[in-house]
Design an enzyme around this catalytic site. Structure first.
Site, PDB file in Angstrom:
ATOM      1  N   ASN A   9       0.869  -1.175   0.000  1.00 37.88           N
ATOM      2  CA  ASN A   9       0.000   0.000   0.000  1.00 37.88           C
ATOM      3  C   ASN A   9       0.907   1.227   0.000  1.00 37.88           C
ATOM      4  O   ASN A   9       1.468   1.579   1.028  1.00 37.88           O
ATOM      5  CB  ASN A   9      -0.903  -0.025   1.242  1.00 37.88           C
ATOM      6  CG  ASN A   9      -1.799   1.200   1.326  1.00 37.88           C
ATOM      7  OD1 ASN A   9      -1.840   2.016   0.397  1.00 37.88           O
ATOM      8  ND2 ASN A   9      -2.520   1.331   2.429  1.00 37.88           N
ATOM      9  N   TRP A  10       1.017   1.841  -1.168  1.00 36.13           N
ATOM     10  CA  TRP A  10       1.927   3.003  -1.287  1.00 36.13           C
ATOM     11  C   TRP A  10       1.326   4.253  -0.661  1.00 36.13           C
ATOM     12  O   TRP A  10       1.992   5.273  -0.547  1.00 36.13           O
ATOM     13  CB  TRP A  10       2.266   3.273  -2.766  1.00 36.13           C
ATOM     14  CG  TRP A  10       3.145   2.245  -3.415  1.00 36.13           C
ATOM     15  CD1 TRP A  10       3.687   1.119  -2.838  1.00 36.13           C
ATOM     16  CD2 TRP A  10       3.603   2.229  -4.789  1.00 36.13           C
ATOM     17  NE1 TRP A  10       4.437   0.426  -3.749  1.00 36.13           N
ATOM     18  CE2 TRP A  10       4.410   1.083  -4.955  1.00 36.13           C
ATOM     19  CE3 TRP A  10       3.399   3.064  -5.875  1.00 36.13           C
ATOM     20  CZ2 TRP A  10       5.015   0.754  -6.173  1.00 36.13           C
ATOM     21  CZ3 TRP A  10       4.001   2.748  -7.098  1.00 36.13           C
ATOM     22  CH2 TRP A  10       4.799   1.601  -7.232  1.00 36.13           C
ATOM     23  N   LYS A  11       0.046   4.203  -0.319  1.00 34.19           N
ATOM     24  CA  LYS A  11      -0.669   5.371   0.233  1.00 34.19           C
ATOM     25  C   LYS A  11      -0.453   6.587  -0.676  1.00 34.19           C
ATOM     26  O   LYS A  11      -0.362   6.418  -1.894  1.00 34.19           O
ATOM     27  CB  LYS A  11      -0.232   5.604   1.682  1.00 34.19           C
ATOM     28  CG  LYS A  11      -0.402   4.340   2.544  1.00 34.19           C
ATOM     29  CD  LYS A  11      -0.256   4.553   4.019  1.00 34.19           C
ATOM     30  CE  LYS A  11      -0.432   3.243   4.754  1.00 34.19           C
ATOM     31  NZ  LYS A  11      -0.349   3.372   6.209  1.00 34.19           N
ATOM     32  N   HIS A  94      -9.693   0.797   5.195  1.00 29.16           N
ATOM     33  CA  HIS A  94      -8.425   1.114   5.869  1.00 29.16           C
ATOM     34  C   HIS A  94      -8.711   2.101   6.998  1.00 29.16           C
ATOM     35  O   HIS A  94      -9.539   3.001   6.854  1.00 29.16           O
ATOM     36  CB  HIS A  94      -7.431   1.711   4.866  1.00 29.16           C
ATOM     37  CG  HIS A  94      -6.038   1.743   5.390  1.00 29.16           C
ATOM     38  ND1 HIS A  94      -5.633   2.661   6.324  1.00 29.16           N
ATOM     39  CD2 HIS A  94      -4.962   0.950   5.143  1.00 29.16           C
ATOM     40  CE1 HIS A  94      -4.351   2.434   6.626  1.00 29.16           C
ATOM     41  NE2 HIS A  94      -3.934   1.399   5.927  1.00 29.16           N
ATOM     42  N   GLU A  96      -7.155   4.575   8.009  1.00 33.84           N
ATOM     43  CA  GLU A  96      -6.946   5.981   7.641  1.00 33.84           C
ATOM     44  C   GLU A  96      -8.185   6.551   6.956  1.00 33.84           C
ATOM     45  O   GLU A  96      -8.507   7.721   7.105  1.00 33.84           O
ATOM     46  CB  GLU A  96      -5.692   6.110   6.753  1.00 33.84           C
ATOM     47  CG  GLU A  96      -4.418   5.926   7.562  1.00 33.84           C
ATOM     48  CD  GLU A  96      -3.228   5.422   6.763  1.00 33.84           C
ATOM     49  OE1 GLU A  96      -3.259   5.442   5.521  1.00 33.84           O
ATOM     50  OE2 GLU A  96      -2.260   4.975   7.420  1.00 33.84           O
ATOM     51  N   GLU A 166      -5.107  -5.157  10.639  1.00 38.72           N
ATOM     52  CA  GLU A 166      -4.152  -4.065  10.871  1.00 38.72           C
ATOM     53  C   GLU A 166      -4.533  -3.341  12.163  1.00 38.72           C
ATOM     54  O   GLU A 166      -5.425  -2.455  12.145  1.00 38.72           O
ATOM     55  CB  GLU A 166      -4.200  -3.046   9.724  1.00 38.72           C
ATOM     56  CG  GLU A 166      -3.835  -3.597   8.370  1.00 38.72           C
ATOM     57  CD  GLU A 166      -3.298  -2.498   7.446  1.00 38.72           C
ATOM     58  OE1 GLU A 166      -2.169  -2.628   6.983  1.00 38.72           O
ATOM     59  OE2 GLU A 166      -4.012  -1.511   7.196  1.00 38.72           O
ATOM     60  N   GLY A 172       2.300   2.486  11.041  1.00 37.95           N
ATOM     61  CA  GLY A 172       3.256   3.581  10.946  1.00 37.95           C
ATOM     62  C   GLY A 172       3.912   3.957  12.256  1.00 37.95           C
ATOM     63  O   GLY A 172       4.421   5.075  12.407  1.00 37.95           O
ATOM     64  N   SER A 213       3.305  -1.809  10.533  1.00 33.74           N
ATOM     65  CA  SER A 213       4.737  -1.792  10.841  1.00 33.74           C
ATOM     66  C   SER A 213       5.465  -3.086  10.458  1.00 33.74           C
ATOM     67  O   SER A 213       6.393  -3.516  11.159  1.00 33.74           O
ATOM     68  CB  SER A 213       4.982  -1.450  12.319  1.00 33.74           C
ATOM     69  OG  SER A 213       4.576  -0.127  12.578  1.00 33.74           O
ATOM     70  N   GLY A 234       2.934  -1.048   4.361  1.00 33.90           N
ATOM     71  CA  GLY A 234       2.860   0.375   4.045  1.00 33.90           C
ATOM     72  C   GLY A 234       4.252   0.923   3.790  1.00 33.90           C
ATOM     73  O   GLY A 234       4.845   0.699   2.730  1.00 33.90           O
ATOM     74  N   GLY A 235       4.804   1.617   4.779  1.00 31.46           N
ATOM     75  CA  GLY A 235       6.080   2.325   4.630  1.00 31.46           C
ATOM     76  C   GLY A 235       7.189   1.496   3.997  1.00 31.46           C
ATOM     77  O   GLY A 235       7.897   1.978   3.100  1.00 31.46           O
TER      78      GLY A 235
HETATM   79  P1  13P Z   1       2.879   0.631   7.761  1.00 36.95           P
HETATM   80  O1  13P Z   1       3.443  -0.631   7.198  1.00 36.95           O
HETATM   81  O2  13P Z   1       3.576   1.874   7.291  1.00 36.95           O
HETATM   82  O3  13P Z   1       2.742   0.561   9.256  1.00 36.95           O
HETATM   83  O4  13P Z   1       1.390   0.788   7.185  1.00 36.95           O
HETATM   84  C1  13P Z   1       0.561  -0.316   7.261  1.00 36.95           C
HETATM   85  C2  13P Z   1      -0.650  -0.011   6.484  1.00 36.95           C
HETATM   86  O5  13P Z   1      -1.419   0.855   6.824  1.00 36.95           O
HETATM   87  C3  13P Z   1      -0.856  -0.777   5.248  1.00 36.95           C
HETATM   88  O6  13P Z   1      -2.135  -0.595   4.760  1.00 36.95           O
END
Ligand code: 13P
Length: 259
Positions: A9-11, A94, A96, A166, A172, A213, A234-235
């Site tokens: 997930n590149w967000k 998600h 977010e 998640e 994050g 994470s 994510g990151g």
């Molecule tokens: P991180 O891996 O940056 O914690 O993000 C996880 C995430 O929200 C994937 O959708």
């Protein structure tokens, strides 16, 4: 046994040039790892991903979808538009989007329905807050989130589904639940799915991912759990070296040795 599924997930990150580079690297990575890869870039890079990932075996996913089929919804994208861009998956629910964009349980259920009816596989995200975990509400909250998100689709439609567990407090933050907690929580989710869908669950390709994470250092332990079919990253998915290590960790140790 299912292949492990690693979803990126590149967000809201990366330029067009950076995206092109990462698509190229992921396309060749897919030739060397036996896991299935999904890349979910920002919507503006979906078309680019569709052409750059073509015949690489890497699947394309969107980060969001509107629950309506078409109409006056300025700024939104429909499930059929995502299909036209080559998407096979879409992230729904998600945390977010739940918190920053006020997506209610009702909206999420409608998005799941719209995705499934347009042959997009939902990557349904569920997860508890730190406070809910402290209060011992994790399991009941997660099963509630599943029931609510799947309330508009019937059993026979549940052929393809990805559930990404998640924990909100792990996203994050560089904090993760312990391996025992991941095992325990995800086992609860799987048992709930069995109870709810019975054979439809076992026979179908429902994948259970862990997200929050995930890094090149903790991925091995997480992916070694039988209950974990893969990760939503994510990151660490923005850094090719880290993402590559995560994808390689999804290879069983014996297979790595045999290469
Ligand atoms: P991180 O891996 O940056 O914690 O993000 C996880 C995430 O929200 C994937 O959708």
């Amino acid at each position: 046994m299912k292949n492990k599924l690693i979803a990126a997930n590149w967000k809201m990150n990366l330029s067009a040039v950076q995206s092109a580079e990462l698509f190229k690297q992921c396309a060749s990575l897919a030739q060397t790892v036996p896991s299935d890869l999904i890349i979910c870039p920002p919507a503006t890079y979906l078309q680019m991903g569709n052409s750059m990932l073509e015949s690489s075996g890497v699947h394309l996913g969107a980060q969001n979808v509107n629950q309506n089929l078409a109409g006056a919804y300025t700024g939104e994208l429909s499930a059929s538009m995502l299909k036209d861009c080559g998407c096979a998956f879409v992230i729904i629910g998600h945390s977010e989007r739940r918190t920053q964009f006020n997506e209610s349980d009702e909206i999420i259920a409608a998005k799941v329905k719209a995705a499934i009816e347009n042959s997009l596989t939902p990557i349904l995200c569920i997860g508890e807050s730190e406070n809910q975990r402290t209060l011992g509400l994790t399991n009941s909250f997660l099963t509630y989130q599943i029931d609510s998100a799947l309330s508009l689709v019937d059993k026979t439609q549940m052929k393809n589904l990805v559930i990404a567990y998640e924990p909100i407090w792990a996203i994050g933050t560089n904090k993760t639940p312990s391996i025992a907690q991941i095992q325990q929580t995800m086992t609860t989710i799987v048992k709930h799915m069995y109870k709810k869908y019975g054979e439809n669950f076992t026979d179908s390709s429902v994948h259970m991912l862990y997200g929050g994470s995930v890094s090149d250092t903790n991925c091995q332990a997480i992916l070694s759990l039988d209950v974990v079919d893969g990760c939503l990253v994510g990151g660490a998915s923005l850094n090719f070296e880290k993402f590559e290590k995560i994808c390689q960790a999804s290879v069983k140790p014996s297979l790595v040795a045999a290469k």
